[in-house]
Design a protein around this motif. Structure first.
Motif, PDB file in Angstrom:
ATOM      1  N   ALA A   1      45.622 108.903  34.622  1.00 52.69           N
ATOM      2  CA  ALA A   1      46.273 108.719  33.387  1.00 52.69           C
ATOM      3  C   ALA A   1      47.416 107.770  33.392  1.00 52.69           C
ATOM      4  N   GLY A   2      47.534 106.548  33.024  1.00 55.07           N
ATOM      5  CA  GLY A   2      48.515 105.318  32.968  1.00 55.07           C
ATOM      6  C   GLY A   2      48.319 104.423  34.588  1.00 55.07           C
ATOM      7  N   LYS A   3      47.209 105.362  35.030  1.00 52.88           N
ATOM      8  CA  LYS A   3      47.251 104.313  36.588  1.00 52.88           C
ATOM      9  C   LYS A   3      46.343 103.055  36.753  1.00 52.88           C
ATOM     10  N   SER A   4      47.338 101.891  37.908  1.00 51.37           N
ATOM     11  CA  SER A   4      45.895 100.947  38.006  1.00 51.37           C
ATOM     12  C   SER A   4      45.564 101.412  39.042  1.00 51.37           C
ATOM     13  N   VAL A   5      43.825 101.380  39.552  1.00 51.51           N
ATOM     14  CA  VAL A   5      43.011 102.023  40.331  1.00 51.51           C
ATOM     15  C   VAL A   5      42.165 101.184  40.781  1.00 51.51           C
ATOM     16  N   LEU A   6      41.829 101.504  42.358  1.00 49.61           N
ATOM     17  CA  LEU A   6      40.899 100.666  43.248  1.00 49.61           C
ATOM     18  C   LEU A   6      40.285 101.850  43.944  1.00 49.61           C
TER      19      LEU A   6
ATOM     20  N   ALA B   1      43.278 105.940  32.643  1.00 49.40           N
ATOM     21  CA  ALA B   1      43.565 104.896  33.862  1.00 49.40           C
ATOM     22  C   ALA B   1      43.915 103.740  32.826  1.00 49.40           C
ATOM     23  N   ARG B   2      44.567 102.754  33.350  1.00 45.00           N
ATOM     24  CA  ARG B   2      44.863 101.433  32.739  1.00 45.00           C
ATOM     25  C   ARG B   2      44.216 100.343  32.410  1.00 45.00           C
ATOM     26  N   GLN B   3      43.661 100.464  34.019  1.00 45.75           N
ATOM     27  CA  GLN B   3      43.242  99.490  34.981  1.00 45.75           C
ATOM     28  C   GLN B   3      42.264 100.156  36.133  1.00 45.75           C
ATOM     29  N   VAL B   4      40.777  99.825  36.054  1.00 46.79           N
ATOM     30  CA  VAL B   4      40.878 100.338  37.565  1.00 46.79           C
ATOM     31  C   VAL B   4      39.754  99.007  38.331  1.00 46.79           C
TER      32      VAL B   4
ATOM     33  N   ARG C   1      29.287 100.653  30.395  1.00 42.51           N
ATOM     34  CA  ARG C   1      28.776 100.589  28.833  1.00 42.51           C
ATOM     35  C   ARG C   1      28.333 101.829  28.089  1.00 42.51           C
ATOM     36  N   ARG C   2      27.600 102.453  28.916  1.00 47.54           N
ATOM     37  CA  ARG C   2      27.445 103.880  28.199  1.00 47.54           C
ATOM     38  C   ARG C   2      28.553 104.714  27.751  1.00 47.54           C
ATOM     39  N   ASN C   3      29.133 105.024  28.438  1.00 46.07           N
ATOM     40  CA  ASN C   3      30.497 105.611  28.088  1.00 46.07           C
ATOM     41  C   ASN C   3      31.394 104.965  27.068  1.00 46.07           C
ATOM     42  N   GLY C   4      30.804 103.788  26.525  1.00 41.85           N
ATOM     43  CA  GLY C   4      31.135 103.240  25.685  1.00 41.85           C
ATOM     44  C   GLY C   4      32.851 102.381  26.289  1.00 41.85           C
ATOM     45  N   HIS C   5      33.183 102.389  27.142  1.00 39.84           N
ATOM     46  CA  HIS C   5      34.302 101.657  27.974  1.00 39.84           C
ATOM     47  C   HIS C   5      34.770 100.464  27.584  1.00 39.84           C
ATOM     48  N   ASP C   6      35.856  99.838  27.417  1.00 40.46           N
ATOM     49  CA  ASP C   6      36.105  99.109  26.557  1.00 40.46           C
ATOM     50  C   ASP C   6      35.917  98.340  28.820  1.00 40.46           C
ATOM     51  N   LEU C   7      35.465  96.734  28.426  1.00 37.22           N
ATOM     52  CA  LEU C   7      35.555  96.548  29.998  1.00 37.22           C
ATOM     53  C   LEU C   7      36.109  95.491  30.229  1.00 37.22           C
ATOM     54  N   ARG C   8      36.677  94.671  29.002  1.00 33.57           N
ATOM     55  CA  ARG C   8      38.452  94.856  29.741  1.00 33.57           C
ATOM     56  C   ARG C   8      39.651  94.844  30.755  1.00 33.57           C
TER      57      ARG C   8
END
Length: 296
Positions: free
Chosen positions: A139-144, A162-165, A183-190
């Motif tokens: 939660a809230g993390k930038s993930v590599l 996560a805020r960004q992966v 996409r199957r999980n409806g995630h915002d690809l941005r």
């Protein structure tokens, strides 16, 4: 030769099978079943995927087919056999009808697998505890996500807030499969990026994108000459402080029974002694190991 009565008794301990959850039915690679070191069986409902590191005769295979196709409560609609090691070969259908792609769910998240792919089926059941961990702490993390494969860790991270992966894998085709999983999980690809980079030529670019709050490092044991565990793990561990923000976290996995978890602990002790070991996870009860050090 492995007694198939032992195999079916072990599978029986896991019945009834969950409706749409992937599961390791038989984990011979843990060396807890005499003569079964070369065999694993995974359940991607309603398909059973059998992995063999050594060939078996026709009578043995027919008995395996008969047993898996008549499991109480959840018979396999299709059975695929994949060869590994010296026995590497194209996947073959042992029973029923097997689609090229199949949608599965784990903990409410959707993933696509390809049962007939030679090796890159697209999912590793033994990493479920790792995916749960990432979902819990993201939660809230930038993930590599290094060696992202089909981005299952990334899907779990976004589901966990996560805020960004940033996904990195030199195989762009696998990253495209990862994009489809999001996409199957409806995630915002941005909030998700897919970088088809050779990691060892790209640390500089990743440092410019970072710093990251969480790094996931789950490489193959060996991938031709592009990755060899003994040679390349030290390079990765030494780079992590330049990629992570202060107080950053690392989820690292070693999937080589020949090396074991002590290998991974030694890499951090030697190359990143400032890192603090928070917890060690295993693949769980469906992956019994004669030597606990040799498990994932």
């Amino acid at each position: 030769m492995l007694d198939l009565d032992l195999v079916f008794a072990e599978i029986g301990r896991r019945l009834p099978l969950p409706g749409d959850e992937p599961l390791r039915l038989f984990h011979g690679r843990g060396r807890t079943f005499p003569g079964g070191d070369d065999l694993t069986i995974d359940w991607y409902p309603p398909i059973a995927v059998v992995t063999l590191h050594e060939p078996r005769d026709a009578a043995w295979m027919e008995r395996l087919r008969s047993g898996l196709s008549s499991l109480p409560g959840a018979p396999a609609a299709g059975i695929v056999v994949q060869g590994r090691g010296r026995h590497t070969a194209a996947a073959t259908i042992l029973h029923g009808s097997v689609p090229e792609s199949l949608d599965i769910r784990e903990d409410g998240l959707a993933y696509r697998v390809e049962p007939l792919a030679r090796q890159n089926i697209g999912f590793f059941p033994d990493m479920r505890p790792g995916r749960r961990l990432v979902r819990d702490i993201a939660a809230g993390k930038s993930v590599l996500n290094l060696f992202a494969y089909t981005c299952a860790f990334s899907v779990a991270a976004i589901a966990g807030g996560a805020r960004q992966v940033t996904n990195v894998d030199m195989n762009g085709n696998l990253l495209e499969r990862g994009r489809e999983n999001h996409r199957r999980n409806g995630h915002d690809l941005r909030t998700v990026s897919f970088l088809p980079y050779n990691l060892f030529k790209s640390f500089g670019r990743l440092k410019k994108i970072g710093p990251f709050d969480l790094a996931i490092v789950d490489p193959p044991y060996r991938q031709g000459d592009s990755f060899r565990a003994e040679r390349d793990w030290p390079k990765i561990v030494r780079q992590l402080p330049q990629l992570l923000a202060p107080g950053g976290e690392i989820v690292a996995a070693v999937s080589a029974p020949e090396l074991g978890r002590r290998f991974l602990l030694d890499q951090f002790a030697e190359h990143l002694p400032a890192a603090e070991l928070v917890a060690e996870l295993t693949a769980g009860e469906n992956f019994p190991e004669a030597d606990p050090d040799k498990g994932l």
